[in-house]
Design a protein around this motif. Sequence first.
Motif, PDB file in Angstrom:
ATOM      1  N   PRO A   1       0.888  -1.282  -0.075  1.00 19.98           N
ATOM      2  CA  PRO A   1      -0.088   0.146   0.179  1.00 19.98           C
ATOM      3  C   PRO A   1       0.751   1.201   0.012  1.00 19.98           C
ATOM      4  CG  PRO A   1      -0.807  -1.744   1.506  1.00 19.98           C
ATOM      5  CD  PRO A   1       0.588  -2.172   0.977  1.00 19.98           C
ATOM      6  N   MET A   2       1.992   1.134   0.614  1.00 24.13           N
ATOM      7  CA  MET A   2       2.748   2.604   0.583  1.00 24.13           C
ATOM      8  C   MET A   2       3.524   2.635  -0.989  1.00 24.13           C
ATOM      9  SD  MET A   2       6.975   2.859   2.065  1.00 24.13           S
ATOM     10  CE  MET A   2       7.294   2.869   0.482  1.00 24.13           C
ATOM     11  N   MET A   3       4.061   1.526  -1.543  1.00 23.32           N
ATOM     12  CA  MET A   3       4.484   1.761  -2.759  1.00 23.32           C
ATOM     13  C   MET A   3       3.379   2.246  -3.694  1.00 23.32           C
ATOM     14  SD  MET A   3       7.029  -1.395  -3.294  1.00 23.32           S
ATOM     15  CE  MET A   3       6.125  -2.849  -3.102  1.00 23.32           C
ATOM     16  N   LYS A   4       2.131   1.896  -3.472  1.00 19.42           N
ATOM     17  CA  LYS A   4       1.060   2.183  -4.499  1.00 19.42           C
ATOM     18  C   LYS A   4       0.778   3.714  -4.074  1.00 19.42           C
ATOM     19  CE  LYS A   4      -3.903   0.827  -5.250  1.00 19.42           C
ATOM     20  NZ  LYS A   4      -4.703   1.948  -4.514  1.00 19.42           N
ATOM     21  N   ALA A   5       0.855   4.146  -2.786  1.00 14.78           N
ATOM     22  CA  ALA A   5       0.565   5.683  -2.587  1.00 14.78           C
ATOM     23  C   ALA A   5       1.555   6.454  -3.170  1.00 14.78           C
ATOM     24  CB  ALA A   5       0.470   5.586  -1.373  1.00 14.78           C
ATOM     25  N   VAL A   6       2.783   6.057  -3.134  1.00 16.60           N
ATOM     26  CA  VAL A   6       3.833   6.740  -3.553  1.00 16.60           C
ATOM     27  C   VAL A   6       3.861   6.848  -5.213  1.00 16.60           C
ATOM     28  CG1 VAL A   6       6.494   6.485  -3.956  1.00 16.60           C
ATOM     29  CG2 VAL A   6       5.760   6.343  -1.896  1.00 16.60           C
ATOM     30  N   CYS A   7       3.431   6.042  -5.725  1.00 21.21           N
ATOM     31  CA  CYS A   7       3.347   5.744  -7.309  1.00 21.21           C
ATOM     32  C   CYS A   7       2.137   6.918  -7.802  1.00 21.21           C
ATOM     33  CB  CYS A   7       2.950   4.538  -7.802  1.00 21.21           C
ATOM     34  SG  CYS A   7       4.506   3.514  -7.560  1.00 21.21           S
ATOM     35  N   GLU A   8       1.012   6.939  -6.923  1.00 16.36           N
ATOM     36  CA  GLU A   8      -0.048   7.729  -7.271  1.00 16.36           C
ATOM     37  C   GLU A   8       0.424   9.297  -7.295  1.00 16.36           C
ATOM     38  OE1 GLU A   8      -3.042   6.172  -4.463  1.00 16.36           O
ATOM     39  OE2 GLU A   8      -3.308   4.675  -5.989  1.00 16.36           O
ATOM     40  N   ILE A   9       1.419   9.389  -6.384  1.00 15.33           N
ATOM     41  CA  ILE A   9       2.031  10.733  -6.050  1.00 15.33           C
ATOM     42  C   ILE A   9       2.927  11.064  -7.365  1.00 15.33           C
ATOM     43  CG2 ILE A   9       3.409  12.435  -4.780  1.00 15.33           C
ATOM     44  CD1 ILE A   9       2.488  10.921  -2.331  1.00 15.33           C
ATOM     45  N   THR A  10       3.853  10.113  -7.537  1.00 12.39           N
ATOM     46  CA  THR A  10       4.866  10.647  -8.537  1.00 12.39           C
ATOM     47  C   THR A  10       4.466  10.372 -10.288  1.00 12.39           C
ATOM     48  OG1 THR A  10       5.703   8.358  -8.603  1.00 12.39           O
ATOM     49  CG2 THR A  10       6.744   9.617  -7.181  1.00 12.39           C
ATOM     50  N   LYS A  11       3.281   9.813 -10.355  1.00 11.56           N
ATOM     51  CA  LYS A  11       2.536   9.791 -11.492  1.00 11.56           C
ATOM     52  C   LYS A  11       2.054  11.376 -11.855  1.00 11.56           C
ATOM     53  CE  LYS A  11      -0.019   6.884 -14.343  1.00 11.56           C
ATOM     54  NZ  LYS A  11      -0.865   5.400 -14.528  1.00 11.56           N
ATOM     55  N   LYS A  12       1.780  11.978 -10.902  1.00 13.62           N
ATOM     56  CA  LYS A  12       1.122  13.404 -11.301  1.00 13.62           C
ATOM     57  C   LYS A  12       2.304  14.263 -11.638  1.00 13.62           C
ATOM     58  CE  LYS A  12      -2.527  13.164  -7.874  1.00 13.62           C
ATOM     59  NZ  LYS A  12      -2.514  13.187  -6.378  1.00 13.62           N
ATOM     60  N   TYR A  13       3.566  13.848 -11.225  1.00 12.67           N
ATOM     61  CA  TYR A  13       4.863  14.764 -11.525  1.00 12.67           C
ATOM     62  C   TYR A  13       5.538  14.070 -12.696  1.00 12.67           C
ATOM     63  CZ  TYR A  13       4.251  17.246  -7.264  1.00 12.67           C
ATOM     64  OH  TYR A  13       3.719  18.162  -6.001  1.00 12.67           O
ATOM     65  N   ASN A  14       4.902  12.804 -13.182  1.00 11.33           N
ATOM     66  CA  ASN A  14       5.370  12.259 -14.318  1.00 11.33           C
ATOM     67  C   ASN A  14       6.925  11.909 -13.961  1.00 11.33           C
ATOM     68  OD1 ASN A  14       5.401  11.055 -16.968  1.00 11.33           O
ATOM     69  ND2 ASN A  14       6.109  12.860 -17.625  1.00 11.33           N
ATOM     70  N   ILE A  15       7.370  11.370 -12.927  1.00 13.47           N
ATOM     71  CA  ILE A  15       8.749  11.093 -12.640  1.00 13.47           C
ATOM     72  C   ILE A  15       8.869   9.687 -12.485  1.00 13.47           C
ATOM     73  CG2 ILE A  15      10.632  11.309 -11.107  1.00 13.47           C
ATOM     74  CD1 ILE A  15       9.134  13.773  -9.695  1.00 13.47           C
ATOM     75  N   LYS A  16       9.846   8.913 -13.405  1.00 16.49           N
ATOM     76  CA  LYS A  16       9.934   7.503 -13.388  1.00 16.49           C
ATOM     77  C   LYS A  16      10.114   6.994 -11.729  1.00 16.49           C
ATOM     78  CE  LYS A  16      12.987   3.988 -15.018  1.00 16.49           C
ATOM     79  NZ  LYS A  16      12.295   2.902 -15.780  1.00 16.49           N
ATOM     80  N   THR A  17       9.451   5.699 -11.566  1.00 17.98           N
ATOM     81  CA  THR A  17       9.384   5.372 -10.157  1.00 17.98           C
ATOM     82  C   THR A  17       9.492   3.667 -10.313  1.00 17.98           C
ATOM     83  OG1 THR A  17       7.829   7.156  -9.418  1.00 17.98           O
ATOM     84  CG2 THR A  17       7.853   5.183  -8.041  1.00 17.98           C
ATOM     85  N   ILE A  18      10.457   3.367  -9.293  1.00 13.73           N
ATOM     86  CA  ILE A  18      10.771   2.044  -9.416  1.00 13.73           C
ATOM     87  C   ILE A  18      10.542   1.441  -8.282  1.00 13.73           C
ATOM     88  CG2 ILE A  18      12.570   0.298  -9.179  1.00 13.73           C
ATOM     89  CD1 ILE A  18      14.170   2.081 -11.358  1.00 13.73           C
ATOM     90  N   VAL A  19       9.595   0.267  -8.218  1.00 12.56           N
ATOM     91  CA  VAL A  19       9.488  -0.617  -6.797  1.00 12.56           C
ATOM     92  C   VAL A  19       9.726  -1.709  -7.247  1.00 12.56           C
ATOM     93  CG1 VAL A  19       7.204   0.820  -6.582  1.00 12.56           C
ATOM     94  CG2 VAL A  19       7.138  -1.239  -7.915  1.00 12.56           C
TER      95      VAL A  19
END
Length: 294
Positions: free
Chosen positions: A207-225
Amino acid sequence: MLLIFDIISIGLVKYIMFKILKKKFLNKSVSYMKLCAPLVATNAQAGQFLILRVDEFGERIPLTIFDYDREKGTVDIIYQKVGATTLKLDRKQEGEYLLDVVGPLGNKSKIKGFKKAIVISGGLGSAIAYPLAKELKLNGAKTTAILGFRNKDLIILENKMKKITDEIEVVTDDGSNGKKGLVTDSLIKKLEKCCNYDLIISIGPIPMMKAVCEITKKYNIKTIVSMNSIMIDGTGMCGGCRLTVGGKVKFACVDGPDFDGHEVDFQEAIMRNNSFVNQERKSYEKYCNLFKGV
Ligand SMILES: Cc1cc2nc3c(=O)[nH]c(=O)nc-3n(C[C@H](O)[C@H](O)[C@H](O)COP(=O)(O)OP(=O)(O)OC[C@H]3O[C@@H](n4cnc5c(N)ncnc54)[C@H](O)[C@@H]3O)c2cc1C
Ligand code: FES
């Protein structure tokens, strides 16, 4: 003659089996071990994992290669006691042996060429994030670490992370270390101040990784989990670690464990990771009963 064979085979068994060279408790539920595993150490890379069995009655569990020393032939692991096998592992002491350690497994992390990164971890996720943060640093990225824990007694690896990052923030859910908040609160603040980050790494509970990805998607920053799926063979054959990434079937053990977080179907991953909760609880209770009063 028989004696010579005995001596050779005892020597061989000791070489094949995996000696625990060092053991340390990092907090009440997390421990560190240095293992003798020369073949794993020779080929290990940041982001890879191993699968071990404590003894011949044990199940196979995947653990991240926290660190390694090729010359000394050692690998380091950090594990949290969450169920029967991690409890069993934790009963082993320095000088004792594990039955087998297979690895390195999975892919090495592809984190070259980034300039400014944030590494976010939750709880034990810090142990999995550490090798990636170290690799980022080695590749010249300016790195900020945001580490989150439930309370100050559970904080691990703060000093080690400090040494390999440019900036570090440690937050706790209850504020017992003086910095109350969730890692996502800290992330939002950082992104509002400055948005020229080109990589975010997020490792911890799904759930933490999901929440981080929802934020970074808005900023369009590549996110690795890093996906901690349930694994059995670790070689792509059993299907236990199946995920959906970008609408395609992937296996965390051979295609991961790192994935583009914006593509992962987290809801499905949560559901699959909860498939054996009842069996895991029964096995935990059975194991604890074995040692009642010991
Ligand atoms: C690639 C990879 C790397 C990992 N690296 C580490 C590591 O470095 N350190 C570490 O402590 N753990 C790590 N894990 C998780 C670790 O494998 C599990 O915690 C372990 O298998 C639990 O075994 P158990 O028998 O003690 O508990 P179980 O009885 O199997 O499970 C007990 C509880 O832990 C949860 N759990 C089980 N498996 C996982 C899992 N894969 N991820 C998250 N929760 C799980 C269960 O849902 C249950 O609530 C990693 C997992 C993967 C796939
Ligand atoms: S663990 Fe069996 S396919 Fe990945």
